[in-house]
Design an enzyme around this catalytic site. Structure first.
Site, PDB file in Angstrom:
ATOM      1  N   PRO A   1       0.831  -1.213   0.000  1.00  0.00           N
ATOM      2  CG  PRO A   1      -0.674  -1.546   1.733  1.00  0.00           C
ATOM      3  CD  PRO A   1       0.642  -2.037   1.209  1.00  0.00           C
TER       4      PRO A   1
ATOM      5  N   GLY B   1       6.836   2.341   2.646  1.00  0.00           N
ATOM      6  CA  GLY B   1       8.295   2.416   2.630  1.00  0.00           C
ATOM      7  C   GLY B   1       8.959   1.711   1.475  1.00  0.00           C
TER       8      GLY B   1
ATOM      9  CB  THR C   1      10.341   5.158  -2.535  1.00  0.00           C
ATOM     10  OG1 THR C   1       9.241   4.982  -3.427  1.00  0.00           O
ATOM     11  CG2 THR C   1      11.404   6.001  -3.216  1.00  0.00           C
TER      12      THR C   1
ATOM     13  CD  GLU D   1     -20.960  10.840  18.133  1.00  0.00           C
ATOM     14  OE1 GLU D   1     -20.354   9.746  18.229  1.00  0.00           O
ATOM     15  OE2 GLU D   1     -21.271  11.335  17.038  1.00  0.00           O
TER      16      GLU D   1
ATOM     17  CG  HIS E   1     -22.355   5.735  17.467  1.00  0.00           C
ATOM     18  ND1 HIS E   1     -22.852   4.813  16.589  1.00  0.00           N
ATOM     19  CD2 HIS E   1     -22.413   6.942  16.823  1.00  0.00           C
ATOM     20  CE1 HIS E   1     -23.194   5.418  15.459  1.00  0.00           C
ATOM     21  NE2 HIS E   1     -22.937   6.715  15.584  1.00  0.00           N
TER      22      HIS E   1
ATOM     23  CG  ASP F   1     -23.160   6.451  11.857  1.00  0.00           C
ATOM     24  OD1 ASP F   1     -21.921   6.419  11.801  1.00  0.00           O
ATOM     25  OD2 ASP F   1     -23.790   7.157  12.660  1.00  0.00           O
TER      26      ASP F   1
END
Length: 657
Positions: free
Chosen positions: A214, A218, A220, A436, A439, A513
């Site tokens: 991905p 690192g 390069t 919230e 949740h 959501d």
């Protein structure tokens, strides 16, 4: 980096000096002659009528006929012309080579002299000056082409950069979190340094290694470390450097790149973002004969064609291995595919130690705790986090970087900057708090969710509030129970709004959501085979992008019956999660109210605050630090939180209106 075909120094300077010398040598005599010619009295140009008048008046002493067209003469008595007494004159004859004009001069007893027209050096120079300029430009371009310095005539030359000795070196000590990739690349370096050690047993030098992973992991950086460790010529080039607006340039640059490699063998050639030229041939809806495919064909031939490239190792990097041509990936070209994935806990800790080793840290900084609080972050993300912490500490006038700086920087990187200027009505603020809190209650009471670490109603980014969890350790797979628990937590906010404010006052704030839950439920049914009605069957196999050009005419389709079954199962899974969330909030209504009221009072609740509210114990009084204290002495707000991964649940978003 230094170019492999340097321009010869002083080429243009020597040519310009030579050209300047000859121009001065020509112009100085011309100017001198013109000045000498202008030393006497300057003749006045008159028209023919005035000349005819003075000749009739017998006022002309002598004349010189130049080429039969002009007359230069002297008056017997000075004539006032344009306010000046004139003795010498010049005029053009009305009729060239006129015998009648000569006879008139004889009748007046004028001394007659004839001359051929003089050739002016200035006129000659002006006439040949354009040719001198053209010839000089041609010589300049020819010299530059020989020196290789004029890029306008060297399109086919490779743009590869050769690592020079004065370039700052990156070694494997600067790379952390990719131990397996470093082992693979160390073996390639040993091949280059001591090939006899491996060839004596019949082994051969690997042709190439492809770094896959991905963005930000690192790849390069590993290539730079190979350049620093190998102590061999190292050519670096980007995949886009092969592509130009001129046909055939890419293939020519590939040939030139490998010719340079052969001349410096054994050496390493690094091509970053190779998917720019290595995409699947025949892709897209148009014709296949394009510049990119010619470049790819030449690259395939150079890597493993009729001629051998012994001692030239190609290292390439890409984050899109799925679009590369199969002929490029086969053994003999890229013998090894090295996966550089996101680091685990130990890798993140090592990466953080690399990035903080040259920075002054306070004694309260806990690198292990910081690594545990950043699951899913790649190396580039961690480097950015450390840099943001350093900048934040500098803005606060700290002499060291404190743990609170890292925590605040982590919030900024993961969630965005706080929107302190956003003014919310008390009704919207109360709705956000219950959203919230919904949740949070579902995350606490539904088995399978990760531990809840922070709940806040402080607006960040596009969300008006956030509730997010943090896994106890790095997770490589997810169970069915955990997926269903995430769905319940996702709908906890919408269910809390409906329970407290009624169905008619439910807002559009749960759009993110719903989007997350719907996508998760569809993958639950069609990709992961967790639905009992559909079974372990992959639905929608060939949903690929058209530009890949794969199976455009033979795409398998899903029958209407199967598609309807999938839609029904997705709706069933979502409805079950919604009903389960509603039942959970109904059962634990008192906890919902306590968390919502605490959010309205404090705006942010940490893991410890949530634990006290679960036990129905009062929260300790919140003491704000005195303003005189430096920012480093202020207590950290909240606990380590997770990266924006699926367990993170955003709060209500602003209404589209």
């Amino acid at each position: 980096m230094a170019s492999t075909s340097p321009q010869k120094p002083g080429g243009f300077g020597r040519f310009s000096k030579t050209l300047s010398f000859w121009l001065i040598a020509i112009l100085v005599p011309v100017v001198f002659i013109q000045m000498v010619n202008k030393g006497g009295e300057q003749a006045t140009e008159i028209d023919y009528s005035l000349y005819d008048q003075q000749l009739t008046a017998d006022n002309i002493l002598r004349v010189t006929i130049i080429g039969g067209k002009e007359i230069s003469g002297e008056f017997k008595n000075r004539v006032l012309i344009k306010g000046r007494d004139t003795k010498q004159f010049n005029t053009k004859l009305a009729v060239a080579n006129s015998e009648a004009e000569v006879q008139r001069l004889r009748d007046k007893q004028v001394a007659i002299k004839a001359e051929d027209p003089a050739v002016s050096i200035a006129s000659v120079l002006i006439s040949i000056l354009p040719w001198i300029i053209i010839f000089g430009i041609w010589i300049f371009l020819f010299r530059q082409m020989q020196a290789g310095g004029n890029k306008a005539f060297s399109f086919g030359k490779s743009k590869a950069k050769l690592l020079s000795g004065d370039t700052p070196k990156v070694t494997f000590a600067d790379v952390a979190g990719a131990d397996e990739a470093k082992v693979e690349l160390r073996e390639i370096i040993e091949f280059l340094k001591d090939p006899a050690k491996f060839t004596k047993l019949g082994g051969r030098l690997p042709k190439g290694a492809l770094l896959v992973g991905p963005p930000g992991t690192g790849k390069t950086l590993l290539a730079k470390a190979v350049a620093g460790e190998a102590a061999r010529p190292f050519f670096s080039m980007s995949g886009s450097d092969f592509v130009e607006m001129f046909v055939g340039v890419g293939a020519s640059r590939v040939r030139d790149l490998f010719e340079q490699g052969k001349a410096n063998a054994p050496c390493i050639i690094f091509i970053d973002e190779i998917d720019a030229v290595g995409r699947h041939r025949g892709a897209g809806l148009g014709g296949g004969h394009d510049e990119r495919e010619q470049t790819l064909n030449q690259l395939l031939v150079e890597m493993d064609g009729f001629e051998s490239n012994e001692g030239v190792i190609l290292i390439a990097a890409t984050n899109r291995p799925d679009v590369l041509d199969p002929a490029l990936l086969r053994p003999g070209r890229f013998d090894r595919q090295i996966v550089v994935d996101s680091p685990d806990l130990r890798g993140r800790e090592g990466i953080l130690k690399v990035h903080v080793r040259n920075k002054p840290l306070s004694d309260d900084v806990d690198i292990h705790r910081l690594a545990r609080g950043t699951p899913g972050m790649a190396g580039a993300d961690l480097a950015n986090l450390v840099n943001e912490a350093a900048l934040l500490a500098a803005r606060r006038n700290h002499e060291k970087i404190f743990m609170v700086d890292f925590e605040d920087a982590k919030d900024r990187v993961m969630l965005g900057a706080e929107r302190k200027s956003l003014v919310m009505r008390e009704e919207e603020r109360r709705l956000t708090a219950f959203h919230e809190a919904g949740h949070a209650v579902c995350a606490i009471r539904v088995k399978g969710n990760d531990p809840l670490h922070k709940v806040t109603i402080v607006p960040r980014g596009r969300a008006l509030g956030l509730a997010f969890t943090l896994p106890e350790d790095d997770r490589v797979s997810t169970t069915r129970e955990q997926l269903e628990a995430r769905l319940v937590m996702a709908y906890g906010g919408r269910c809390a709004e409906e329970m407290i404010f009624g169905r008619d006052h439910v807002t559009t704030g749960a759009s993110s959501d719903i989007q997350f839950a719907t996508g998760l439920a569809r993958r639950y049914v069609s990709q992961w085979g967790l639905s009992d009605a559909i079974g372990p069957i992959l639905v929608g196999d060939n949903e690929q992008e058209v530009f890949l050009g794969r199976e455009l005419t033979s795409r398998r389709t899903v029958s209407e019956r199967t598609a309807q079954q999938v839609d029904d199962e997705v709706a069933r899974v979502i409805n079950e999660a919604y009903n389960r969330a509603m039942d959970t909030l109904t059962t634990h209504r008192d906890l919902l109210d306590r968390i919502a009221n605490a959010l309205l009072e404090r705006e942010t609740l940490s893991r410890e605050d949530i634990a006290l509210l679960e036990k129905n114990e009062p929260l300790p009084p919140r003491q704000d630090p005195p303003t005189a204290l430096p920012a480093a002495d202020k207590p950290a707000v909240g606990a380590p939180e997770a990266r924006r991964v699926p367990p993170l649940m955003g709060g209500p978003e602003p209404s589209p209106a």
